[in-house]
Every structure is written in C-alpha cells, then in structure tokens.
Design an enzyme around this catalytic site. Sequence first.
Site, PDB file in Angstrom:
ATOM      1  N   THR A  33       0.585  -1.561   0.093  1.00  0.00           N
ATOM      2  CA  THR A  33      -0.063  -0.312  -0.251  1.00  0.00           C
ATOM      3  C   THR A  33       1.188   0.811   0.184  1.00  0.00           C
ATOM      4  O   THR A  33       2.397   1.508   0.004  1.00  0.00           O
ATOM      5  CB  THR A  33      -1.395  -0.091   1.481  1.00  0.00           C
ATOM      6  OG1 THR A  33      -0.087   0.488   2.953  1.00  0.00           O
ATOM      7  CG2 THR A  33      -1.853  -0.981   1.131  1.00  0.00           C
ATOM      8  N   ASP A  34      -0.052   2.050  -0.353  1.00  0.00           N
ATOM      9  CA  ASP A  34       0.666   3.332   0.002  1.00  0.00           C
ATOM     10  C   ASP A  34       0.987   3.970   1.374  1.00  0.00           C
ATOM     11  O   ASP A  34      -0.273   2.989   1.423  1.00  0.00           O
ATOM     12  CB  ASP A  34      -0.412   4.931  -0.740  1.00  0.00           C
ATOM     13  CG  ASP A  34       0.775   6.051  -0.794  1.00  0.00           C
ATOM     14  OD1 ASP A  34       1.787   6.112  -0.041  1.00  0.00           O
ATOM     15  OD2 ASP A  34       0.901   6.351  -1.949  1.00  0.00           O
ATOM     16  N   TRP A  35       1.434   5.050   1.714  1.00  0.00           N
ATOM     17  CA  TRP A  35       1.502   4.715   3.360  1.00  0.00           C
ATOM     18  C   TRP A  35       0.123   5.346   3.591  1.00  0.00           C
ATOM     19  O   TRP A  35      -0.026   6.708   4.182  1.00  0.00           O
ATOM     20  CB  TRP A  35       2.633   5.875   4.327  1.00  0.00           C
ATOM     21  CG  TRP A  35       4.136   4.879   3.865  1.00  0.00           C
ATOM     22  CD1 TRP A  35       4.100   5.442   5.894  1.00  0.00           C
ATOM     23  CD2 TRP A  35       4.274   4.456   3.337  1.00  0.00           C
ATOM     24  NE1 TRP A  35       5.299   4.841   5.626  1.00  0.00           N
ATOM     25  CE2 TRP A  35       5.602   3.608   4.101  1.00  0.00           C
ATOM     26  CE3 TRP A  35       4.072   3.326   2.408  1.00  0.00           C
ATOM     27  CZ2 TRP A  35       6.731   2.861   3.859  1.00  0.00           C
ATOM     28  CZ3 TRP A  35       5.239   2.474   1.411  1.00  0.00           C
ATOM     29  CH2 TRP A  35       6.381   2.703   2.466  1.00  0.00           C
ATOM     30  N   GLY A  36      -0.990   4.062   4.418  1.00  0.00           N
ATOM     31  CA  GLY A  36      -2.271   4.352   5.176  1.00  0.00           C
ATOM     32  C   GLY A  36      -3.289   3.996   3.964  1.00  0.00           C
ATOM     33  O   GLY A  36      -4.394   4.342   4.039  1.00  0.00           O
ATOM     34  N   ALA A  37      -2.993   3.349   3.106  1.00  0.00           N
ATOM     35  CA  ALA A  37      -4.079   3.466   1.854  1.00  0.00           C
ATOM     36  C   ALA A  37      -5.027   1.959   2.267  1.00  0.00           C
ATOM     37  O   ALA A  37      -5.367   1.925   1.272  1.00  0.00           O
ATOM     38  CB  ALA A  37      -3.301   3.287   0.529  1.00  0.00           C
TER      39      ALA A  37
END
Length: 756
Positions: free
Chosen positions: A230-234
């Site tokens: 994931t992108d950070w927090g996605a």
Amino acid sequence: MATDVKKLVSEMTLEEKASLLGGADFWHTKAVDRLGIPKFMMSDGPHGLRKQDEEGDHLGINDSIKAVCFPAACATASSFDTEMIGKMGEAIGDECQAENLSIVLGPAVNIKRSPLCGRNFEYFSEDPYLAGKMAAAYINGVQSRHVGTSIKHFALNNQEYFRMSNSSEVSERAMREIYFPPFEIAVKESQPKTVMCSYNKINGTYSADNEWLLDKVLRKDWGFEGFVMTDWGAVNDRVQGVRAGLELEMPGDSSVNDAKIVKAVKDGSLDEKLVDRACERILTVVYDYFDNKKEGVVFDRDADHEKAVEAAVECGVLLENNGILPLDPSKKIVYIGEYAETPRYQGGGSSHINSSKVTSALDSAKAKGRNVEYVMGFPGQKDEPLDKAELEKAVAAAKGADVVVIFAGLPDVIESEGYDRANMNMPAAQNELIEAVTAVNENTVVVLHNGSPVETPWADDVAAILEMYLAGQGVGEATDQLLYGEKNPSGHLAESFPFRVQDNPSYLNFNTDPEKCYYSEGVYVGYRYYDKKMMPVRWAFGHGLSYTTFELSNMKLSSDKMTEDSTIKVSVDVKNTGDVVGKEVVQLYVGDLNGTFDRPVKELKGFAKIEVAPGETKTVTMEIDYRSLAYFEESMGDWFAPSGKYELLVGNSSDNITLREEICFETKKVKPMRCDSSITIGELMANPATKPIIDEMMKKAAENSPFGDPSEAVGDEMMQAMMRFMPLKSAMSFGMMTETDMEQLLSAISAALGQR
C-alpha cells in the site's frame, strides 16, 4: 544458495504469516525471529534516498541521512535518455546497498493529466510510452544491484485533491491506453520487485481492494511477479485486500489488521492459501536482497554528486534562444533572483532529500572567475509582493549589464505533495520583475526552476529561456555549463506547455468534486488533445532547442507491410549541420489513416537520443510492433488495429514532423458487431464481410420502390451520406424491406460475421 521460500512459509504459524503482511514501523517490515526471517528496510525515493536515521522516531518527519539528490522525474523525462536514467538507477542501487536498504520507493509514473497536480514534479510525462520507457530503464538500473523498487502509484492517482478518498471515474479504454502503459511497460521490461497501490478509488473501488486491478490486470494480463504494497495508510478492507492481491500493508503498527486476517482464516471467510501466497511473494523479494547482499559497498557522496551534475546537464531544455546563448564570458552579466544563489532543485513532500552538497549557479560562476554581479530581486521560497527597493536595484543593475540572467520558477509553497496548484502562474513578483528588467535590457535570459508548466506572459520579450525543472543538487553547476556553452542543451519537453491553464483538456474536471473525478477527456491527454483540436500551445511536447542544428533525412523502413506477428524497423539519418557537437532527440509517432473513430492524430511510439559531431551523420533505428498501431477496443476487451494504412512520422518535436512514410497493416482479428435491427447501414457497409449483403439489399430496395431509385433524385453520394446512420429497423419503416426480409437479412449478416 537461494533461500527456500516455500519451505519457510510452510513452517510459519498463521499468526506469523499474518504479521509478515504488515509493517513494524514507518520503514521496516516485521521479522519472524523464530525462523530467522529478518526485517527489511525501505526508503523514500525515487531520485535519491530519504533514509531516516535509525535513531529517529520512524514517523517519517525527522531528518534523514545526508544523501545525493539526483534530478526529479520532471527533469529526467526531458532528457529522453534511457541510458542516463539507467546509470542514475545503478548509483541509487549502490547507495541502497551501502545503507542496508532493500527497497527504494519509486519511480512514480502517474500521467501528468493536468499541469496543476501538486506532485507532477515526481512524475515523468503526459505521454505513457515515454513514462514507461524511462521507468523501465530506471528500475533495471536499481535492480541490477539486487535492490528492489516500488513503482507507484497504481493507479489513476493524478491529483492531490482528496487523493485518499476520491474516485477516479475513467473508461477502460483511457486506462489501458493512457494511465496503465507506464506500469505495463515497466512490468514487462523490468519486473519491479514491488508495486505500490494508490490511495484513491477507481470507478468506486479502492485500489487496495481492487482484484481486477491488482490481479487481473497486473498479474494475469502483464505477468507481474513481485508483491504489492500500500501507499502509506492506503489500506481499506485488509481481508479483501489479501483476496485482491495486496500483500503488504504499510506503515506499522499493523497488529489490528493482522488479527483480522487471522480471524478471517479461522472463520473460513479467507482461504489460508491466499495468505501463504502473499508471504511467498514478499519473502521472494526479501531474500533476493539478503541472498545477494554486498558487503563493503561505499556511499561515495562526492562521486555521486558528479553523476548528479552529469544527469542534470542532460535534462536542461532550451525553450527559446535568439542567439544570446551561449553567454560570452567577457561580457558584463548580472544574475537576478534568489534561485541563482539558493536554487530550487527538488520538490516538497515524501521525496525531499537531505542533500549532501548543493552548488548554486552563482557559486559556479564565481568559482570559474566569471564577470557576474548578483542582485536578489525577489525571494525564491516565498510568494509575496515585490519589494520596491529590490526591484529598483535589479533594474539599475540590468541597465548597466550586457546580459541579464533571471533565475525564476515556483517555490515549494506553490508546488508540493499534499496539495495541488491553484493556477499555472508563477509568483506575481517574479513576472513583474521580469517585465521590468526586459523593458530596460533586451538581452534578458530566464532560467526556470519548476516541476511542471507555468504561464509565461513575458516569453516573447526575453532573449532566451532555459528550463532546468527540478534538476537535483547538481543543478547550479549544470546550469553554468549550459549557459556558457561548456555543454550543449539536449533536453526536450516531456509535456506540453499550454498558453494558459484553461486550454488544458482536464480543466473542467480537475478538483471540482471531492467524491468523484471524471476523466471526461478520455484518451485526449496532453498533445493528443492539442493535436486533435489543432490548438496552439506555448511549447509543444518534444520541443527542445540546441546550440547547433540538425537535419533528419533518409527515412527507411524494413518493410512497408505489417501483420500482428511482425515488426518494422525505422531508420533515420541525423546530420549535425552546425558548428558544435550536440545531441538530437529523434521522435517516432504513429497515426491511423483509416478514419477509425475517436483516435488521436498521432502517438509517440519510439525515440532515440544521439550525439553527433559537426558535419557528422549518424543513423538511429527504432522499431514498431502491432501494439504501436492498436487502440483498446472495449467491445473486444483487447487491443485492436483495423486493417489499412498507417502513417509513421519522424521529427524532433510533436509539432515539427519532417519525415513521413505509410505502411499497410493486415489483421485477422475482426471487431465484433452486434447483429440486431439497431445496427446501421453505414456500419454494415464499412465491414468487408457484410458489405455485399447490404449492397444486394439496397439494390433490391431500389428495384421494388414505387418511387424508383432515390439516388437518381439526390445522387449517389448524397444518398450514401443519408443512409450511413440509418438503422435497419428504420429501413423497414421506410418500406425498404418486410419483416421476413429483415429476419433473412439478419440471418445472413450473422453467418457472414461467423456468429453462428
């Protein structure tokens, strides 16, 4: 000896496997100490390392180590130099080995749909082919050092406005032709170790949950072999993410979602085989790094700084020049603008590098003893009204100088990750000063430092414009070398510069709705749109000048016929007709000459950069294949190019085509047609399989009409035009056939189309 990943996974408990699918902190994955599985560390990129100090708080906000900032993607794409960016990737890979980093987070390949996207500086181009080729070369460079990359942000993350929740509403054709190819080319030509999924939704489904995106397209269609993070927090629904093909959640602590994975396996809603698969994919990448770890690699920051300078030289684009450049060092020259002393050379946000060394253009000029005076004129890091005293100093200095060089562009406050630009304007103070200086000195040169296009109302009044983009920590030395002719500019624009933001095709559908973004322009992004509308732009895609001149000639094709299984090689001679050595960027475009509905005028399908000495001629060769001609036909769910003629166009800019050749293409594929009474006579006439049937129908209709042959009254051409859009059911209404005739006709059409 390679680690047996399958055996390792078979020995893990369910809880250990679930833990492996989430981060331990901001930069590390979790270790499994019982089995000796190490944690690994990754770092932001892509144009340098933003490794957080081990003693930091791992929240991503503290200082990072001193590293080398190479040119950002907005600059490297303008080099059109895959060899250069490959070497840059090798250097970054070596740096990762030295710093014990297993993955660098990049490259970022999202298409520049609008010049207002705040993160455009981190993206390559408006053109998918160029973006894909540059990305693949970079990835191959980094991964040649057994360090992984994470190509991002998959997919359709083309704005910062509500980027974590907005839904990109896009046709599959636009996805496949414009927004997916940079990822597809990179996967097929370089196999990035990881793909980072984006925050946003795509047609209503979060990327992190999207099985069609992460499995069907990425793995089944393209053959991706690595893992998805994931992108950070996605992350959205962690269990659905595992089903969809999302392996790693970042950042940590992921313990809550780890527990959800365990619970879902135990209650039968998630197949444990999918968890095993995810672990195997992650560990395969982990051990490719650890099994090939190089000891004793040194991060030589000074040596890599010189590489950054060399790269920056390749990226500079000479937009305008009336002959004032290269500068005569014997002349009295004044530098104006704070960027001359403190250059803006990188963007704001997650890719921001703590640079080991930065030399400004002013420092470089002084070091070489150049006759240069400096006036700040305007601040580089702010957007505020012009100080009148500074303006007066700048104008006075300009009056007394032979040449003025103004260093202008965009400060971080206007252009950064996290928010989009409000307009295409440069700070008003900069425009005001440029206009005031040009009024007193016509020999004014502007050097631009920006991550995406700006409006330039003064462009026609200055003597030259050198676009340096955000060219990394070597920008000052590179700019000096280019201004004084020690090096010859060879960059070409990887994006169009419209005269104003309102001309951009996405203008009416950019940052207008916090919930949905409609990509209504379809495939008409950048030059594809400006070409189709025949709309002039300030500078076209592919544009770039030189201190020498080139002549392209002798275009030859290996064949003028092509099928789905064959390719055609295109060779072109490049002659340097000027007085200094230089590099030309030869661009190959393809156009459909068959009147196919809704296709761009031309599309980039090849390019080559070559250095040529004065009077010398060299030959470049490019190659096209079936995909070079095809578009994505949604009714087929596949790529399709109709049989017929295609044009191959060669030039050094999208608006400067100097060579053309036609080829004939033949395909065995047949575009499916519906077979009911709503199909039009024109569609049936255009299909070679059904044309004879319709010709016979029209002949019988004319013979049986009580009014005689209507073409005798209005003429054949007018009759054909009138009939083109008439559906068969309307022909029946006009008495051209009976219901029985219709049934027989549809039966004959079905047979001709092979639908029986």
